[in-house]
Motif scaffolding. Structure first.
Motif, short mmCIF file in Angstrom:
data_model
loop_
_atom_site.label_atom_id
_atom_site.label_comp_id
_atom_site.label_asym_id
_atom_site.label_seq_id
_atom_site.Cartn_x
_atom_site.Cartn_y
_atom_site.Cartn_z
N GLU A 43 0.84 -1.25 -0.16
CA GLU A 43 -0.13 -0.07 -0.01
C GLU A 43 0.81 1.19 -0.03
O GLU A 43 0.35 2.27 -0.45
CB GLU A 43 -0.82 0.05 1.04
N GLY A 44 1.87 1.17 0.49
CA GLY A 44 3.07 2.19 0.47
C GLY A 44 3.81 2.30 -0.93
O GLY A 44 4.74 3.33 -1.00
N GLY A 45 3.56 1.57 -1.76
CA GLY A 45 4.36 1.78 -3.01
C GLY A 45 5.58 1.18 -2.93
O GLY A 45 6.58 1.28 -3.93
N ARG A 46 6.15 0.36 -1.94
CA ARG A 46 7.58 -0.04 -1.75
C ARG A 46 7.89 -1.53 -2.23
O ARG A 46 8.79 -2.05 -2.33
CB ARG A 46 8.10 0.12 -0.25
N SER A 47 6.56 -2.16 -2.84
CA SER A 47 6.41 -3.56 -3.13
C SER A 47 5.38 -3.64 -4.02
O SER A 47 4.52 -2.92 -4.12
CB SER A 47 6.53 -4.34 -1.87
N VAL A 48 5.42 -4.43 -4.99
CA VAL A 48 4.42 -5.00 -5.92
C VAL A 48 4.37 -6.62 -5.60
O VAL A 48 5.30 -7.37 -5.51
CB VAL A 48 4.83 -4.60 -7.33
N PRO A 49 2.94 -7.22 -5.84
CA PRO A 49 2.53 -8.57 -5.36
C PRO A 49 3.12 -9.32 -6.75
O PRO A 49 3.32 -8.71 -7.59
CB PRO A 49 1.16 -8.37 -5.49
N SER A 50 3.52 -10.57 -6.28
CA SER A 50 3.98 -11.50 -7.15
C SER A 50 2.87 -11.90 -8.09
O SER A 50 1.49 -11.53 -7.82
CB SER A 50 4.59 -12.73 -6.73
N LEU A 51 3.14 -12.61 -8.98
CA LEU A 51 1.92 -12.89 -10.21
C LEU A 51 0.76 -13.72 -9.60
O LEU A 51 -0.38 -13.51 -9.81
CB LEU A 51 2.44 -13.73 -11.17
N ARG A 92 -0.16 -13.33 -6.30
CA ARG A 92 -0.94 -12.61 -5.21
C ARG A 92 -2.63 -12.16 -5.64
O ARG A 92 -3.34 -11.87 -4.93
CB ARG A 92 -0.25 -11.63 -4.50
N PRO A 93 -2.31 -11.50 -6.91
CA PRO A 93 -3.66 -10.71 -7.32
C PRO A 93 -4.67 -11.80 -7.23
O PRO A 93 -5.91 -11.36 -6.77
CB PRO A 93 -3.34 -10.28 -8.73
N LEU A 94 -4.66 -13.11 -7.60
CA LEU A 94 -5.64 -13.84 -7.71
C LEU A 94 -6.32 -14.30 -6.14
O LEU A 94 -7.19 -14.43 -5.78
CB LEU A 94 -5.22 -15.16 -8.26
N ILE A 95 -5.07 -14.24 -5.12
CA ILE A 95 -5.51 -14.63 -3.90
C ILE A 95 -6.07 -13.33 -3.39
O ILE A 95 -7.30 -13.41 -2.70
CB ILE A 95 -4.21 -14.99 -2.80
N LEU A 96 -5.85 -12.13 -3.71
CA LEU A 96 -6.50 -10.83 -3.32
C LEU A 96 -7.78 -10.82 -3.66
O LEU A 96 -8.53 -10.23 -3.22
CB LEU A 96 -5.49 -9.64 -3.62
N SER A 97 -7.84 -11.23 -4.95
CA SER A 97 -9.33 -10.91 -5.69
C SER A 97 -10.41 -11.74 -4.87
O SER A 97 -11.33 -11.46 -4.72
CB SER A 97 -9.47 -11.44 -7.11
N ASP A 98 -9.81 -13.08 -4.48
CA ASP A 98 -10.52 -14.04 -3.61
C ASP A 98 -10.90 -13.45 -2.39
O ASP A 98 -12.03 -13.64 -1.94
CB ASP A 98 -10.07 -15.21 -3.46
#
Length: 87
Positions: free
Chosen positions: A45-53, A55-61
């Protein structure tokens, strides 16, 4: 970091925070639900990292939205940030 990476780094935190707030999770609750540290969520959330490929699937769930909805929100935010980011 190239232009596209800068735009993603600026857009991803906005989208993640928006969806986290929408489902009413604290950073700790989100971290627990996707099995990462609160520090990692803070870094995303602070823009210091981006999720691995994966993670977006887990986040969307976790956010109870489709991956397409999450990515669409990210693409809209990227579109906004393309106009505002200075290179």
């Amino acid at each position: 970091m190239d232009k596209d990476e800068k735009i993603v780094h600026k857009s991803m935190p906005i989208v993640l925070r928006r969806f986290r707030d929408r489902v009413g999770l604290s950073q700790q609750e989100l971290a627990d639900s996707i099995e990462v540290s609160k520090g990692f969520i803070s870094a995303l959330e602070g823009g210091r990292s981006v999720p691995s490929l994966g993670r977006p699937l887990i986040l969307s769930d976790t956010f109870q939205v489709s991956l397409a909805t999450l990515m669409e929100a990210l693409m809209k935010e990227i579109g906004k940030n393309k106009k505002t980011i200075l290179f």
